[in-house]
Design an enzyme around this catalytic site. Structure first.
Site, PDB file in Angstrom:
ATOM      1  N   GLU A 172       0.840  -1.215   0.000  1.00 24.15           N
ATOM      2  CA  GLU A 172       0.000   0.000   0.000  1.00 24.15           C
ATOM      3  C   GLU A 172       0.860   1.244   0.000  1.00 24.15           C
ATOM      4  OE1 GLU A 172      -2.224   3.368   1.948  1.00 24.15           O
ATOM      5  OE2 GLU A 172      -0.340   2.426   2.507  1.00 24.15           O
ATOM      6  N   GLU A 173       1.955   1.176   0.764  1.00 23.56           N
ATOM      7  CA  GLU A 173       2.778   2.379   0.953  1.00 23.56           C
ATOM      8  C   GLU A 173       3.507   2.806  -0.312  1.00 23.56           C
ATOM      9  OE1 GLU A 173       2.455   4.228   3.332  1.00 23.56           O
ATOM     10  OE2 GLU A 173       2.137   3.165   5.221  1.00 23.56           O
TER      11      GLU A 173
HETATM   12  N1  DTR Z   1      -2.672   5.568   3.161  1.00 16.64           N
HETATM   13  C1  DTR Z   1      -2.113   6.283   4.281  1.00 16.64           C
HETATM   14  C2  DTR Z   1      -2.151   7.685   3.926  1.00 16.64           C
HETATM   15  C3  DTR Z   1      -3.061   8.536   4.662  1.00 16.64           C
HETATM   16  C4  DTR Z   1      -2.881   9.831   4.678  1.00 16.64           C
HETATM   17  N2  DTR Z   1      -3.842  10.405   5.420  1.00 16.64           N
HETATM   18  C5  DTR Z   1      -4.632   9.496   5.912  1.00 16.64           C
HETATM   19  C6  DTR Z   1      -5.729   9.637   6.732  1.00 16.64           C
HETATM   20  C7  DTR Z   1      -6.410   8.531   7.121  1.00 16.64           C
HETATM   21  C8  DTR Z   1      -6.026   7.290   6.665  1.00 16.64           C
HETATM   22  C9  DTR Z   1      -4.917   7.153   5.855  1.00 16.64           C
HETATM   23  C10 DTR Z   1      -4.209   8.276   5.468  1.00 16.64           C
HETATM   24  C11 DTR Z   1      -0.738   5.714   4.503  1.00 16.64           C
HETATM   25  O1  DTR Z   1      -0.687   4.527   4.585  1.00 16.64           O
HETATM   26  O2  DTR Z   1       0.261   6.377   4.614  1.00 16.64           O
HETATM   27 ZN    ZN Z   2       1.609   5.104   5.423  1.00 17.39          ZN
HETATM   28 ZN    ZN Z   3      -1.500   3.525   5.983  1.00 18.23          ZN
END
Ligand code: DTR
Ligand code: ZN
Ligand code: ZN
Length: 332
Positions: A172-173
């Site tokens: 995911e990252e």
């Molecule tokens: N996908 C997240 C990124 C993220 C950024 N802001 C938020 C707020 C709420 C949930 C996820 C996120 C990551 O994994 O970095």
């Molecule tokens: Zn993250």
């Molecule tokens: Zn995350």
């Protein structure tokens, strides 16, 4: 440990509609029906924290992180898989063969094999982290809350109306890659069976808020009903929009929701007045940093998320009662 009414089984069903909470159950009236009704469990946050401790130890043994391409990630997959298999799940490791970072480990998918397979409710969290640290809030928190819910479902083994499928995503990252691969790999018929996808990413932010994806949607209704019942006054997850694995489903028109407590964005003064915490500071001051350790976990928030997942899962997929009028089951 939040809910006032946490029994595993009630002998009296009160039919209160889709958003009804067990805590609201009243005395027997003309609209009640006797049945063996399974109530959503009060998920034990100590058990969720125990899973987090294991993920922390895994990072510690593997250079301090659980990035998708590392042994720390693969050991995380093995930990979750082992717990699920011991509980009776058939678990699938899905290698990500296109669109993932080279060397990324697999997605992990576990379906509870009861209920109508044409109505699937999916619950997912990314299991990988960034290289900077052990990734306890991002996203050990969502991964552990989901795992304990899967174990609680197996343990309670209620009569199912619909199908529940859990997923722990890889990579995911690096761009929502594991979930994107999964959804892309489904046939259109398989995608059409997924009634909703619920995402859990960062559900224990130490300076967090209570955020729900697509908060006014029907998919979000049970998630919102649970947090409303705690008086939390949740808000839309604007910060996280398009930034986590729910987006992979949303792109195919699948209804999505989920909980989050926030990442690097700053808490407003209105939010601090409503929820406590520090206005002007990030929801998670350790977002993508080495300090995202076990000390960076908001246990109260984690508990509220874990219990809301159980409420939503039960609401959407468990046979929670009989119709008052004709006493016929709500599903098949
Ligand atoms: N996908 C997240 C990124 C993220 C950024 N802001 C938020 C707020 C709420 C949930 C996820 C996120 C990551 O994994 O970095
Ligand atoms: Zn993250
Ligand atoms: Zn995350």
């Amino acid at each position: 440990m939040i809910r006032r009414l946490a029994g595993a089984s009630l002998s009296l069903a009160v039919v209160l509609g889709a958003a009804a909470l067990p805590a609201a159950a009243g005395p027997a009236t003309a609209s009640t029906t006797t049945a063996n009704v399974s109530a959503a469990p009060d998920v034990d946050v100590a058990k969720v924290r125990a899973h987090l401790s294991e993920l922390s130890a895994i990072a510690g043994r593997n250079g301090g992180n659980r990035r998708s391409t590392t042994q720390g990630y693969r050991d995380s997959v093995a930990y979750v898989k082992g717990k699920l298999q011991a509980a009776g799940y058939t678990v699938t490791e899905q290698p990500c063969t296109s669109g993932c970072t080279s060397g990324a480990g697999p997605n992990l998918i576990a379906e509870w094999p009861r209920g109508d397979a044409n109505n699937v409710y999916m619950f997912g969290a990314h299991l990988d982290g960034v290289a900077a640290g052990p990734g306890m809030n991002d996203n050990g928190s969502g991964s552990a809350a989901l795992l304990e819910n899967a174990l609680a479902l197996a343990q309670q083994n209620p009569t199912m109306r619909n199908r529940v499928r859990f997923a722990w995503w890889t990579d995911e990252e690096q761009g929502l890659n594991g979930s994107a691969f999964y959804v892309r790999s489904l046939s259109s018929a398989e995608r059409a069976r997924i009634r909703a996808y619920y995402n859990f990413d960062m559900v224990a932010s130490t300076n967090g808020g209570y955020f729900i994806n697509h908060i006014t949607s029907s998919a979000a209704a049970p998630m919102k009903a649970y947090w409303d019942s705690l008086g939390l006054r949740p808000e839309e997850n604007t910060e996280g929009a398009g930034r986590s694995d729910d987006y992979s489903f949303q792109r195919y028109g699948i209804p999505t929701s989920g909980y989050a407590m926030g990442a690097g964005a700053r808490k407003t003064s209105a939010q601090a007045a409503k929820w406590g915490g520090t206005a002007g500071a990030s929801y998670d001051p350790c977002y993508h940093r080495a300090c995202d350790t076990l000390s960076n976990i908001n246990t109260t928030g984690l508990d509220r998320a874990a219990d809301g997942i159980a409420h939503t899962l039960w609401q959407q997929a468990v046979q929670t009662g009989l119709l008052a009028d004709d006493a016929s089951p709500r599903g098949t």
